[in-house]
Write an enzyme that holds these catalytic residues in place. Sequence first.
Site, PDB file in Angstrom:
ATOM      1  N   GLU A 111      -0.571  -0.843 -12.110  1.00 19.90           N
ATOM      2  CA  GLU A 111      -0.808  -2.239 -11.768  1.00 19.90           C
ATOM      3  C   GLU A 111       0.444  -3.107 -11.778  1.00 19.90           C
ATOM      4  O   GLU A 111       0.409  -4.231 -12.309  1.00 19.90           O
ATOM      5  CB  GLU A 111      -1.849  -2.806 -12.731  1.00 19.90           C
ATOM      6  CG  GLU A 111      -1.407  -2.908 -14.217  1.00 19.90           C
ATOM      7  CD  GLU A 111      -1.668  -1.669 -15.062  1.00 19.90           C
ATOM      8  OE1 GLU A 111      -1.705  -0.556 -14.508  1.00 19.90           O
ATOM      9  OE2 GLU A 111      -1.829  -1.809 -16.290  1.00 19.90           O
TER      10      GLU A 111
ATOM     11  N   HIS B 243      -6.584  -5.325 -12.925  1.00 18.03           N
ATOM     12  CA  HIS B 243      -5.538  -5.502 -13.944  1.00 18.03           C
ATOM     13  C   HIS B 243      -4.753  -6.806 -13.742  1.00 18.03           C
ATOM     14  O   HIS B 243      -4.085  -7.268 -14.670  1.00 18.03           O
ATOM     15  CB  HIS B 243      -4.547  -4.339 -13.909  1.00 18.03           C
ATOM     16  CG  HIS B 243      -4.911  -3.169 -14.777  1.00 18.03           C
ATOM     17  ND1 HIS B 243      -5.168  -3.294 -16.119  1.00 18.03           N
ATOM     18  CD2 HIS B 243      -5.015  -1.842 -14.496  1.00 18.03           C
ATOM     19  CE1 HIS B 243      -5.422  -2.075 -16.637  1.00 18.03           C
ATOM     20  NE2 HIS B 243      -5.341  -1.182 -15.660  1.00 18.03           N
TER      21      HIS B 243
ATOM     22  N   GLU C  16      -6.739  -1.313 -10.128  1.00 21.85           N
ATOM     23  CA  GLU C  16      -5.387  -1.883 -10.278  1.00 21.85           C
ATOM     24  C   GLU C  16      -5.395  -3.377  -9.971  1.00 21.85           C
ATOM     25  O   GLU C  16      -4.691  -4.156 -10.616  1.00 21.85           O
ATOM     26  CB  GLU C  16      -4.374  -1.149  -9.399  1.00 21.85           C
ATOM     27  CG  GLU C  16      -4.302   0.375  -9.600  1.00 21.85           C
ATOM     28  CD  GLU C  16      -4.270   0.831 -11.060  1.00 21.85           C
ATOM     29  OE1 GLU C  16      -3.764   0.085 -11.917  1.00 21.85           O
ATOM     30  OE2 GLU C  16      -4.778   1.938 -11.347  1.00 21.85           O
TER      31      GLU C  16
ATOM     32  N   GLN D 255       8.315   4.239 -13.454  1.00 19.94           N
ATOM     33  CA  GLN D 255       7.022   4.092 -14.134  1.00 19.94           C
ATOM     34  C   GLN D 255       7.357   3.646 -15.550  1.00 19.94           C
ATOM     35  O   GLN D 255       7.813   4.446 -16.359  1.00 19.94           O
ATOM     36  CB  GLN D 255       6.261   5.424 -14.115  1.00 19.94           C
ATOM     37  CG  GLN D 255       5.045   5.467 -15.029  1.00 19.94           C
ATOM     38  CD  GLN D 255       4.013   4.379 -14.726  1.00 19.94           C
ATOM     39  OE1 GLN D 255       3.711   4.094 -13.570  1.00 19.94           O
ATOM     40  NE2 GLN D 255       3.503   3.734 -15.755  1.00 19.94           N
TER      41      GLN D 255
ATOM     42  N   GLU E 171      -7.604  -1.561 -20.597  1.00 19.54           N
ATOM     43  CA  GLU E 171      -8.302  -0.617 -19.711  1.00 19.54           C
ATOM     44  C   GLU E 171      -9.822  -0.773 -19.715  1.00 19.54           C
ATOM     45  O   GLU E 171     -10.457  -0.631 -18.670  1.00 19.54           O
ATOM     46  CB  GLU E 171      -7.895   0.821 -20.048  1.00 19.54           C
ATOM     47  CG  GLU E 171      -6.400   1.111 -19.831  1.00 19.54           C
ATOM     48  CD  GLU E 171      -5.922   0.901 -18.395  1.00 19.54           C
ATOM     49  OE1 GLU E 171      -6.751   0.837 -17.462  1.00 19.54           O
ATOM     50  OE2 GLU E 171      -4.679   0.790 -18.204  1.00 19.54           O
TER      51      GLU E 171
HETATM   52  N1  BES Z   1      -2.142   1.305 -16.272  1.00 19.56           N
HETATM   53  C1  BES Z   1      -2.795   2.514 -15.924  1.00 19.56           C
HETATM   54  C2  BES Z   1      -1.876   3.693 -15.888  1.00 19.56           C
HETATM   55  C3  BES Z   1      -1.150   3.966 -17.181  1.00 19.56           C
HETATM   56  C4  BES Z   1      -1.794   3.903 -18.406  1.00 19.56           C
HETATM   57  C5  BES Z   1       0.188   4.302 -17.179  1.00 19.56           C
HETATM   58  C6  BES Z   1      -1.095   4.136 -19.582  1.00 19.56           C
HETATM   59  C7  BES Z   1       0.874   4.559 -18.344  1.00 19.56           C
HETATM   60  C8  BES Z   1       0.231   4.474 -19.555  1.00 19.56           C
HETATM   61  C9  BES Z   1      -3.543   2.390 -14.603  1.00 19.56           C
HETATM   62  O1  BES Z   1      -4.109   1.147 -14.398  1.00 19.56           O
HETATM   63  C10 BES Z   1      -4.678   3.358 -14.621  1.00 19.56           C
HETATM   64  O2  BES Z   1      -5.514   3.216 -15.464  1.00 19.56           O
HETATM   65  N2  BES Z   1      -4.708   4.304 -13.691  1.00 19.56           N
HETATM   66  C11 BES Z   1      -5.786   5.258 -13.572  1.00 19.56           C
HETATM   67  C12 BES Z   1      -6.740   4.816 -12.501  1.00 19.56           C
HETATM   68  C13 BES Z   1      -8.075   4.537 -12.894  1.00 19.56           C
HETATM   69  C14 BES Z   1      -9.007   4.112 -11.821  1.00 19.56           C
HETATM   70  C15 BES Z   1      -8.687   4.906 -14.146  1.00 19.56           C
HETATM   71  C16 BES Z   1      -5.199   6.583 -13.132  1.00 19.56           C
HETATM   72  O3  BES Z   1      -4.014   6.638 -12.852  1.00 19.56           O
HETATM   73  O4  BES Z   1      -5.925   7.563 -13.072  1.00 19.56           O
HETATM   74 ZN    ZN Z   2      -5.808   0.878 -15.726  1.00 20.10          ZN
END
Ligand code: BES
Ligand code: ZN
Length: 626
Positions: free
Chosen positions: A291, A319, A316, A159, A338
């Site tokens: 993503e 993204h 995802e 990650q 985001e």
């Molecule tokens: N890119 C993010 C996950 C992330 C953000 C990892 C910042 C590390 C640092 C991913 O796209 C995400 O936002 N995941 C969310 C899902 C969502 C539908 C809001 C999650 O994991 O909950």
């Molecule tokens: Zn995200």
Amino acid sequence: MKLKRLPSLLSLVAAILFSCQSKTTNESAMKPAENDVHSFAQPNDARVTHLHWRARVDFETKTIKAIASWTIETNPDTDIILLDTKGLNIEKITLDEDVPTTFRLAESDSLLGEALAVLIRPTTKKVNIHYQTSPEAEAIQWLSPQQTSGKQFPFLFTQSQAILARSWVPCQDSPGVRFTYNAEVIVPKDLLALMSASNPSSKNAEGVYHFEMKQPIPSYLLALSVGDFVFAPISDRSGVYAEPGVIDTAAWEFVDMEKMIAGAEVLYGAYPWERYDVLVLPPSFPFGGMENPRLTFATPTLLAGDRSLTSVIAHELAHSWSGNLVTNATWNDFWLNEGFTVYFETRIMEKLYGRDYAEMLASLNLHGLKEEVQSMLQDGHGADTRLKLNLKGRNPDEGVTEIAYIKGYYFLRSIEEQHGRGKFDAFVKDYFKQNAFQGMTTERFVPFIKDYYQKQFALSLDDAFFNKWIFSEGLPDDCPSPASVKFNEVDKVITNWKSTQELEYDVTKNWSTHEWLHFLKNLPAKLTLPQMASLDEAGGFTASGNAEIITVWGVLAIQHHYEKAYPKIETFLINTGRRKFLMPLYGEMIKTKEGKKRALSIYGKARPNYHYVATSSLDKLLEVKL
Ligand code: BES
Ligand code: ZN
């Protein structure tokens, strides 16, 4: 090149090495990169453009031994290149076709790691770094067979977002620096390797796999997973990878993936990465989804059995445009990744399942946003309720709040609502097209959208509007409010329940996960134990297999000392590593002395199963010092 960012206690050799630093020249053909407070790299002086990564994955020692060969571009008078590393054991570094050179690792910064300075020549085209990762590399989770679904083979996943790529690949770990890559990865013969690149669809006898990512990506999108996977196609250009015991469930749950891709393309332009596949990871994966280009990593908690949590896949997938194609230039601009993605995700869901479905999602999101804004303002974190963040000296993880996601979403939605969807859609499509494969800052975004509306529609967008949403605290009063017919029905049931203590089974029997979530989040703040028990009987919450429901119900159960749910909460916490579920449950437990004791005892058992991303947040929350 500015040296002040390197800590002062460098050796004498390094001092000599660095004494011939060059100044940045204006003659450079290189496009200037944003200043990124989370990276030691100085890409305006020397930057990476391509990675050739050769690696051997060793589950015995929990290390990856690798050679990262970086193709670079430099200003003519630059004589070092700076990269980010964290905990890497660097054996040697050569230039071009194996010409020896000198390098220095700076003192370690607990957040940013160790800057790596490599002496280069004006003609240098390639820097070859021979290194090994540490068994504690923060990006990598090494899982024992016991922690997988099949219980037979070990498993690994990385990650990288936000600044963990540097713990497994020495790189210019800034979202404003892009490069293409190809890789050769050697793994134990009974396992398959997958990356954020072109991927194999099955194992081979040698355990040697080749990957190629032809489009330039930032380092936070570097990803690797190794395990016992099989593949199930969903369409010609999409499919699912998972362990054999999970694959059928996953392929069933995500059956609409091709419709999502096609729907997204109709909205905002052709899918730019050829294939879109999803890899379902073991439960310790700390996010809902990540993503990684061409290969989203997903938590198995999405496999609810009723396709009710697939908006995470839409997220995802979205993204692929917002983030992977047009990328936040620094982590202070995280909302550009985001906020746009939640907006796009919601539009995909609306296209596939209708307006009311999307409004349910938007409404649940708004509920969470309001709670978070309130608690941030109360706790003295008001500055973090601005879309544009200032994370200097802090972990970019601290910017991962509802602000970037949901305030970002509502900001974009309010532009849509003010001037119409047709205009906004034309803008978003062109925004992706004109900024493809580039970084974007908040400061450049504002004039970009203003110019667009001016030129295309002769509309001048008001500066005060941007200041209010982007650079001010809290949530503007005129924030759009979603309207869901289904949730209005739920509200009626709640009102009725308050007076009769009865749930109308005829109505609730058809409720989806979202209606139940809305129901649980809108119950009166104080409930009696008999009320909790009768609600549980009617809704089957303690017995639920849906992680979203278990979390919301679990928080209520802890608040009201509804002990019948405690064993379920404990098993859930031990078996799930998704931070979004762990934080509220542990967070609620530690509000009482008794609860804190229970939280610590559960954490003691669960911690070995969690990824670094989760333990670093939880260690802080639970004040665990190691
Ligand atoms: N890119 C993010 C996950 C992330 C953000 C990892 C910042 C590390 C640092 C991913 O796209 C995400 O936002 N995941 C969310 C899902 C969502 C539908 C809001 C999650 O994991 O909950
Ligand atoms: Zn995200």
